[in-house]
Design an enzyme around this catalytic site. Structure first.
Site, PDB file in Angstrom:
ATOM      1  N   GLN A  53     -18.985  53.252  48.165  1.00 12.82           N
ATOM      2  CA  GLN A  53     -17.623  53.696  48.479  1.00 12.82           C
ATOM      3  C   GLN A  53     -17.436  53.793  49.996  1.00 12.82           C
ATOM      4  O   GLN A  53     -16.427  53.371  50.528  1.00 12.82           O
ATOM      5  CB  GLN A  53     -17.347  55.068  47.836  1.00 12.82           C
ATOM      6  CG  GLN A  53     -17.333  55.050  46.307  1.00 12.82           C
ATOM      7  CD  GLN A  53     -16.147  54.288  45.719  1.00 12.82           C
ATOM      8  OE1 GLN A  53     -15.103  54.164  46.338  1.00 12.82           O
ATOM      9  NE2 GLN A  53     -16.323  53.753  44.512  1.00 12.82           N
ATOM     10  N   GLU A  59      -8.068  50.192  30.166  1.00  5.83           N
ATOM     11  CA  GLU A  59      -7.584  49.707  28.874  1.00  5.83           C
ATOM     12  C   GLU A  59      -7.592  50.799  27.801  1.00  5.83           C
ATOM     13  O   GLU A  59      -6.913  50.664  26.778  1.00  5.83           O
ATOM     14  CB  GLU A  59      -8.439  48.509  28.407  1.00  5.83           C
ATOM     15  CG  GLU A  59      -8.258  47.236  29.224  1.00  5.83           C
ATOM     16  CD  GLU A  59      -8.979  47.246  30.581  1.00  5.83           C
ATOM     17  OE1 GLU A  59      -9.655  48.240  30.906  1.00  5.83           O
ATOM     18  OE2 GLU A  59      -8.834  46.253  31.313  1.00  5.83           O
ATOM     19  N   GLU A  81      -6.871  48.544  44.566  1.00  4.83           N
ATOM     20  CA  GLU A  81      -7.637  47.642  45.420  1.00  4.83           C
ATOM     21  C   GLU A  81      -8.632  46.972  44.488  1.00  4.83           C
ATOM     22  O   GLU A  81      -9.706  47.499  44.226  1.00  4.83           O
ATOM     23  CB  GLU A  81      -8.312  48.428  46.542  1.00  4.83           C
ATOM     24  CG  GLU A  81      -8.726  47.520  47.670  1.00  4.83           C
ATOM     25  CD  GLU A  81     -10.023  46.789  47.363  1.00  4.83           C
ATOM     26  OE1 GLU A  81      -9.974  45.751  46.650  1.00  4.83           O
ATOM     27  OE2 GLU A  81     -11.067  47.262  47.836  1.00  4.83           O
ATOM     28  N   GLU A 130     -15.284  39.434  40.053  1.00  3.66           N
ATOM     29  CA  GLU A 130     -15.225  40.765  39.422  1.00  3.66           C
ATOM     30  C   GLU A 130     -14.175  40.822  38.311  1.00  3.66           C
ATOM     31  O   GLU A 130     -14.236  41.714  37.464  1.00  3.66           O
ATOM     32  CB  GLU A 130     -14.946  41.901  40.431  1.00  3.66           C
ATOM     33  CG  GLU A 130     -15.963  41.957  41.558  1.00  3.66           C
ATOM     34  CD  GLU A 130     -15.755  43.153  42.474  1.00  3.66           C
ATOM     35  OE1 GLU A 130     -15.307  44.220  42.012  1.00  3.66           O
ATOM     36  OE2 GLU A 130     -16.064  43.013  43.675  1.00  3.66           O
TER      37      GLU A 130
END
Lengths: 373, 373
Positions: B35, B119, B133, B142
């Site tokens: 991160q 989802e 992002e 990805e």
């Protein structure tokens, strides 16, 4: 975003998801690059080669099972040593390469490659010998011995032998500059973090300081508490090694190896030095069984060595801060190792050590949790 | 044995196993280290920061959904810019850190962190803005944009806007020493292999040569056909870049992005040089929608740059052997990119290029398959 490719890592629950396990673990063994690394380990190769060819009586006319055959080399040797039949089980696509190797070395009439997990495979007969190179770092990482035990209980004849037949785990006190280096890396990384926190506040109005504790823990684990691979020089040993676990491969159960715990004493035998780490390694021996011994015993050790280092090296557990020790001091150590909850092939190690000075005085015990990743 | 820890890799079948996907992919984002790397990317941070704070009218009093919030920074900014409510969805345990960050920055009344896959998440209301992002290497690695599309179709109001709103993929011809270096690595690795084959025959009586072809293929893929991360210098561009894909984030479907194929011309604009690679990168733009435009447009580009390089860099696809090219030559290129069968987050790229010399002569087309891993 932008994440490095498949990084493995923890799964949500404690049970083993076979697909996740395959993605995290077996896939590594599907690369010839990795096979070559193992096949280039002379200590490993010599030990298995000698074990087989100096004990042909265990192979001539016999049925052999090779658990996790990889490139197939142990199966080829077993056939060359005279086996009547060799079943070579391999979970990954490396099975195709093993088949090619076996054909190219003209032992396809003897060796049958079976692609599948050991636990799922059905053999047409019981076997006289189980041969396998199942050892991970500090012996038990990878938990592959489970599959060998499974194979033994299901497929080995009562008179059968295991190759290797015995295994031992060792721990020794060592001196090393690795810990200073890792502590330095850790401190640099924390200093970067503090700059980052300041910059993010100044440039983007967000205070990240609340994450400092978690960042520190993540990095302590990474730099200081995860065991390190190293090939130590024997002169780095500052005391005698101790055996922390002995395994009889013919008798051990999964329960016997799931958790390892041992209490032992490590005498310091070097004058005024520093305990900066504990080192863990293993050996295995090829002795056959009591009823059916080898003709020539072979040992494969991964102990610190000048000329005979292995691809396993040793696992180094850092001591922070290092402890001043002296000849005739003693370390009373308790070790317990169990499988990581997130990935049963990785290990959590708890080490508690207490220094007894030669004067008789005892320092306060130190307990540290380590990770074998 | 002795395998490195969790190395990800292929799974048995083509469908997506959610647990495997988590182990291979999401786990990376559960590390603060990773991160921090993204949060330290000034180009990335400035673009999102400016997009939000120079277009506050899109946020004041509005409901925002942040898909894959990670540390939570985009959610904090959305709240600071005046959002009435922000739903910050995160699949990994990073959600706990996001919650802490949101509390420490006093926006806990506005931001609600929801741990789960996009989802699977249920929101109490539709949203005015989706911010995310989601961009991977060469934009689509990805495959995270799938989740953003899913969120948009399920949760965005008809009048809603996407942050970013548009994305483009670019390809350019480049010169680079990387290819020579990798070819050298490849040749060294093959030379090691031949020594290994000789040694194994001599020492252990096993002929490994049958695996040479497979070893060569494995290593060609690794050294020469897997795209490389690089931050190129703009002077390494030897011709104009071309757009190979444009995406309207408000309209694109998963079908639109699952396979990318494009034919385009790349004019060489440098005298007597070498085409040693193609470079691929992306940009995204924050423009709002036609009905609801931004007040100030912001662009985030990952093109080669002296001062504004990003953690995405560019993906470099090596050309072997390099091609001599000259000013006014033209490259006719066909690119097709699809998801890897083994892991839908990785990409297979087919590149066919044909050099048209300024004399009018055409060289034979060259077709190469590359892998984005």
């Amino acid at each position: 975003m932008a994440a490095p490719a498949g990084n493995g890592g923890p799964v949500a629950n404690g049970s083993v998801d076979k697909n996740v396990d395959f993605a995290n673990y077996f896939c590594t063994y599907a690369y010839l690059y990795h096979q070559k690394e193992m096949l280039s380990d002379r200590v490993r190769m010599d030990a298995y080669y000698n074990a087989v060819f100096k004990n042909k009586h265990h192979f001539v006319g016999k049925v052999v099972l090779d658990v996790g055959t990889g490139s197939g080399i142990l199966a080829v040797w077993s056939a060359q040593a005279g086996a009547r039949k060799v079943y070579a089980v391999e979970a990954t696509k490396m099975a195709d390469h093993a088949r090619a190797l076996i054909h190219a070395n003209s032992v396809e009439d003897v060796v049958q490659v079976i692609e599948g997990s050991m636990e799922d495979v059905d053999l047409p007969e019981k076997v006289d010998v189980i041969i396998s190179e199942w050892m991970g770092y500090f012996l038990l990482r990878e938990s592959m011995f489970d599959s060998v035990i499974w194979a033994r209980d299901r497929w080995l004849k009562p008179s059968g032998v295991m190759y290797p037949s015995h295994a031992r785990m060792w721990v020794a006190p060592v001196r090393s500059g690795l810990g200073d280096q890792k502590m330095n890396d850790f401190e640099t990384s924390m200093s970067d973090w503090y700059s980052f926190v300041n910059d993010t506040e100044a440039n983007y109005g967000v205070n990240m300081n609340v994450l400092t504790k978690a960042y520190r823990e993540e990095h302590e684990k990474y730099y200081l508490k995860t065991s390190l691979w190293n090939n130590l020089h024997p002169s780095q040993l500052i005391g005698h090694p101790a055996i922390v676990k002995e395994i009889d491969c013919l008798a051990a159960t999964v329960d016997d190896i799931r958790d390892v715990s041992a209490k032992f004493m490590l005498p310091i035998n070097m004058e005024r030095t520093r305990l900066s780490a504990f080192a863990g390694w293993f050996d295995v021996r090829f002795r056959g069984s009591i009823q059916n011994p080898v003709e020539q015993e072979v040992e494969l050790t991964t102990a610190p060595s000048i000329d005979n280092s292995t691809h396993w090296g040793q696992q180094v557990f850092l001591v922070h801060p290092p402890l001043r020790v002296d000849e005739r001091d003693k370390l009373m150590v308790a070790l317990s190792m169990s499988r990581s909850k997130e990935n049963h092939r990785l290990m959590d190690v708890n080490l508690t050590y207490e220094l007894q000075l030669s004067s008789g005085k005892c320092l306060k015990p130190v307990a540290t949790k380590y990770y074998i990743e």
